[in-house]
Write an enzyme that holds these catalytic residues in place. Structure first.
Site, PDB file in Angstrom:
ATOM      1  CG  HIS A 384      35.565 -96.673 -10.244  1.00 20.37           C
ATOM      2  ND1 HIS A 384      34.763 -97.528  -9.543  1.00 20.37           N
ATOM      3  CD2 HIS A 384      36.004 -95.764  -9.348  1.00 20.37           C
ATOM      4  CE1 HIS A 384      34.695 -97.145  -8.277  1.00 20.37           C
ATOM      5  NE2 HIS A 384      35.451 -96.076  -8.136  1.00 20.37           N
ATOM      6  CD  GLU A 386      36.590 -98.568  -3.762  1.00 20.15           C
ATOM      7  OE1 GLU A 386      35.929 -97.534  -3.896  1.00 20.15           O
ATOM      8  OE2 GLU A 386      37.464 -98.711  -2.873  1.00 20.15           O
ATOM      9  CG  HIS A 454      36.120 -90.369  -5.122  1.00 18.41           C
ATOM     10  ND1 HIS A 454      34.766 -90.294  -4.926  1.00 18.41           N
ATOM     11  CD2 HIS A 454      36.404 -89.499  -6.117  1.00 18.41           C
ATOM     12  CE1 HIS A 454      34.248 -89.420  -5.775  1.00 18.41           C
ATOM     13  NE2 HIS A 454      35.217 -88.924  -6.513  1.00 18.41           N
ATOM     14  CD  GLU A 455      36.513 -93.308  -0.980  1.00 15.95           C
ATOM     15  OE1 GLU A 455      37.171 -93.791  -1.905  1.00 15.95           O
ATOM     16  OE2 GLU A 455      35.327 -92.992  -1.104  1.00 15.95           O
ATOM     17  CD  GLU A 473      34.192 -88.933  -2.201  1.00 11.11           C
ATOM     18  OE1 GLU A 473      32.992 -89.133  -2.399  1.00 11.11           O
ATOM     19  OE2 GLU A 473      34.951 -89.835  -1.829  1.00 11.11           O
ATOM     20  CD  GLU A 479      29.863 -90.934  -1.852  1.00 11.65           C
ATOM     21  OE1 GLU A 479      29.979 -91.855  -2.659  1.00 11.65           O
ATOM     22  OE2 GLU A 479      30.730 -90.671  -0.994  1.00 11.65           O
TER      23      GLU A 479
HETATM   24  C1  NOJ Z   1      32.870 -94.044  -2.786  1.00 10.41           C
HETATM   25  C2  NOJ Z   1      33.035 -93.038  -3.859  1.00 10.41           C
HETATM   26  O1  NOJ Z   1      33.002 -91.751  -3.342  1.00 10.41           O
HETATM   27  C3  NOJ Z   1      31.938 -93.245  -4.876  1.00 10.41           C
HETATM   28  O2  NOJ Z   1      31.997 -92.233  -5.852  1.00 10.41           O
HETATM   29  C4  NOJ Z   1      32.090 -94.605  -5.477  1.00 10.41           C
HETATM   30  O3  NOJ Z   1      31.023 -94.830  -6.358  1.00 10.41           O
HETATM   31  C5  NOJ Z   1      32.075 -95.669  -4.385  1.00 10.41           C
HETATM   32  N1  NOJ Z   1      32.995 -95.355  -3.355  1.00 10.41           N
HETATM   33  C6  NOJ Z   1      32.438 -97.042  -4.917  1.00 10.41           C
HETATM   34  O4  NOJ Z   1      33.785 -97.060  -5.289  1.00 10.41           O
END
Ligand code: NOJ
Length: 673
Positions: A384, A386, A454-455, A473, A479
């Site tokens: 992951h 982020e 994502h985003e 996403e 979520e």
């Molecule tokens: C938003 C993401 O959609 C989610 O899947 C993730 O767990 C969180 N951000 C943290 O990165």
């Protein structure tokens, strides 16, 4: 290139013809089946326009085209210097998709334009007419008086013959495309993101979007009525922070502006014109690009059981990850997503993402040994990343991080950009963001890494060119059922998504919640039944599909078997029935196999749906395993009852299924002879 990825050219007629015509002549191009026709030319002020008709009736009225530049304009004073034509009929195969064989069949017309005065600048507009719609793009050829240039506005303005209902999310105030889709007459909408899905009448559905967004600003449309009461969709590009829209240098092309034209709701989901308007696959060996299902240290974090950052409740510990790996190995999941494994989470990460480190694990997470452990069990970890929106920090580490992951056998990375702005300045859907996302995909391809973004930027079919862009996403996902103060995604949500967001591309919705208790935010939980969670695995398309719940909630659960068996890559897909916003049933045939999987789901209203099995093979029998809402199931009071039944089915049979309020069903149809 692998065999499955080989492009099969059925018939390719590349007959280029040029014609030189008088400045105001109208040119016409039709779709291969002749139903759609497009008229184009320039008007008396030299403004380029087009008009689209279906069966000789207007679908888009005379609509003007062009762009404004910082140092001039390219929307009037044009003459047509020539037109050229082209056509193609080929069938290509996608390694992963809702369908294996994609037919790319179009007639093309290019208007070659030159301005009469000043710098006599040139611009071409290319139109492609498919049986299921059209695309057009601006082409800026290399020329003495147009080198580096700045687009401050795109002038594409589509004039509609009527004011019909549209499903949209607003551009402003909808973070990361995670809004709820709403329906209203298009003229009443604010500036909206694409895709826009319009229900004009019982036999006309339109989808406005774009294809091949690689180095440009994202397209939005601003609907308004002109003085004659006509609805006009004016393009509004997502700006840079200084208001400029696009920085370019000739030769340059814009993305394609696309319009899907369907007679039924099923037609619009069957359209592949957006993929066709992207370039063919650039990855020679795609054998490492694979589909699959994964579990993860994820839902428990969103529910507040664990933290992303290190500390007492840290989720991504070596011991906990081993537990997940063991479960994945035992239950046939290919991947384990681990969130919060790397340094950066305990900083002020939302605002200062530059603290994230994508190669350094927290001390209680033994990256090397876990990876060996996972591989020894036939499972791969999913890293992951982020970024907190810090694109620069991520770009600096891309090569080292992806090289490390490749060495460790990690093949999938979930990226994230939780922040209002990228690098605290630029919008994610601006050219700045689009360039960043593209860089991530291209760099990942070099290291044989698949990306679940994502985003994201809204997908525009780039996965044809880079199939390692596996899913994304850009939707209000599961979520929200964990922490959204409004209680979670409303029951109608997934009855809209297949006909809006999903038309843009695969969705990492993360279905599969089986336990609806939520201690942290008690009013929030999936507003579905268990059967509807199962149905989502077919209705929502994603080559990487998550079983999102905590593993303890899957232990010995009878519904897990459907998640274990449902495929994630398809030979063909079809909508069996649907009413936008109310219910939908989708059937998909597994890739390289004979079995079908069907998912159906409803909004808050219970209903009975009848399935007609006219799509099955002649003279064959199928064993149907049916997971449906059990007695008393209701998303408000008791989401858990699940009935699992078996039945023999043949082509031509019908089956009635009862769906609970916000319920659903999932069927596995195994061909037995
Ligand atoms: C938003 C993401 O959609 C989610 O899947 C993730 O767990 C969180 N951000 C943290 O990165």
């Amino acid at each position: 290139m692998m065999n499955k990825n080989k492009i099969t050219l059925l018939l390719c007629i590349c007959a280029m013809s040029l014609s030189y015509l008088s400045a105001f002549a109208t040119s016409k191009v039709t779709s291969p089946n002749g139903r759609l026709s497009l008229l184009t030319g320039v008007d008396a002020s030299g403004k380029p326009y087009f008009e689209l008709l279906r069966d000789n009736k207007s679908v888009i009225k005379k609509s003007y085209l062009g762009v404004s530049l910082k140092d001039g304009q390219l929307f009037e004073d044009f003459k047509v210097t020539k037109t050229s034509r082209n056509q193609l009929d080929e069938t290509w195969q996608q390694p992963l998709g809702e369908e294996l064989n994609i037919r790319n069949h179009y007639n093309e017309l290019t208007l070659h334009l030159q301005q009469n005065k000043d710098k006599k600048r040139m611009m071409n507009i290319v139109f492609r007419l498919f049986n299921d719609g059209m695309g057009f793009r601006y082409v800026f050829p290399k020329q003495a008086n147009l080198n580096q240039f700045t687009i401050i506005d795109e002038k594409t303005a589509l004039t509609l013959p009527w004011d019909a209902s549209a499903w949209t999310i607003p551009t402003e105030g909808t973070h990361y495309y995670e809004g709820l889709w709403t329906k209203a007459p298009i003229s009443e909408k604010p500036t909206v993101s694409t895709p826009i899905t319009m229900e004009v009448n019982d036999s006309l559905y339109l989808v406005f979007h774009e294809a091949n967004l690689t180095d440009y600003a994202t397209l939005n449309y601003h609907p308004q009525k002109d003085q004659n009461g006509q609805v006009i969709l004016s393009s509004e590009l997502t700006p840079w922070s200084n208001g400029d829209k696009v920085y370019a240098a000739t030769p340059f092309v814009s993305p394609w502006r696309t319009v899907i034209v369907g007679s039924t709701i099923a037609d619009i989901t069957a359209s592949r014109l957006m993929l066709n308007l992207n370039e063919p696959c650039k990855i020679k060996d795609t054998s490492w690009i694979e589909d699959g299902k994964y579990i993860g240290i994820w839902w428990a974090i969103h529910m507040g059981d664990y933290t992303w950052s290190q500390g007492e409740k840290h989720g991504a510990t070596t011991a906990n990850t081993k537990r997940y790996i063991d479960f994945a190995a035992k239950n046939g999941f290919k991947g384990v997503l681990v969130e919060g494994w790397n340094w950066g989470w305990d900083g002020n990460w939302g605002a200062e993402g530059d603290k994230f480190n994508f190669t350094k694990a927290y001390p209680d997470y033994d990256l090397d040994s876990l990876q060996h452990y996972a591989l020894s069990k036939g499972v791969r970890l999913i890293a992951h990343n982020e970024t907190g929106g810090s694109a620069k920090n991520y770009e600096q580490q891309l090569d080292s991080a992806f090289a490390l992951y490749q060495r460790l056998g990690i093949r999938t990375v979930k990226t994230g950009y939780v922040n209002d702005k990228m690098d605290n300045l630029e919008l994610q859907h601006s050219q700045y963001g689009v360039r960043h996302y593209r860089k991530v995909i291209e760099t990942a391809a070099k290291y044989q890494i698949m990306i679940v973004n994502h985003e994201p930027a809204m997908p525009t079919g780039l996965n044809r060119t880079y199939p390692n862009l596996i899913s994304g996403e850009g939707v209000r996902g599961q979520e929200y059922n964990a922490w959204s103060q409004d209680g979670g995604n409303p029951p109608y949500h997934l009855c809209i998504v297949p006909f809006t967001r999903q038309l843009a591309g695969a969705i990492d919705y993360t279905p599969g919640i089986f336990n609806f208790e939520n201690k942290a935010v008690p009013q929030s939980h999936p507003q579905t039944t268990i059967a509807k969670q199962l149905a989502s695995y077919v209705v929502i398309y994603s080559p990487w599909q998550m079983a999102a719940d905590k593993i303890e909630n899957y232990e010995a659960h009878p519904a897990l078997s459907f998640i274990q068996r449902v495929p994630t890559n398809w030979q063909e897909s079809r909508v069996l029935n649907a009413e936008l916003g109310k219910y939908v049933t989708i059937a998909r045939k597994e890739r390289n196999g004979n079995n079908w999987y069907i998912g159906g789901l409803t909004d808050q209203d219970p209903r009975t749906l009848t399935l007609h099995f006219d799509f099955l093979d002649n003279d064959a029998q199928y064993e149907a395993l049916i997971y449906s809402d059990g007695e008393g199931a209701d998303y408000r009071t008791n989401p858990y009852p699940l009935a699992i039944t078996q039945k023999r089915i043949r082509k031509g049979d019908s089956l009635q299924l009862k769906l609970a309020p916000s319920g659903g069903f999932a069927i596995e149809l195994k061909k037995i002879n």
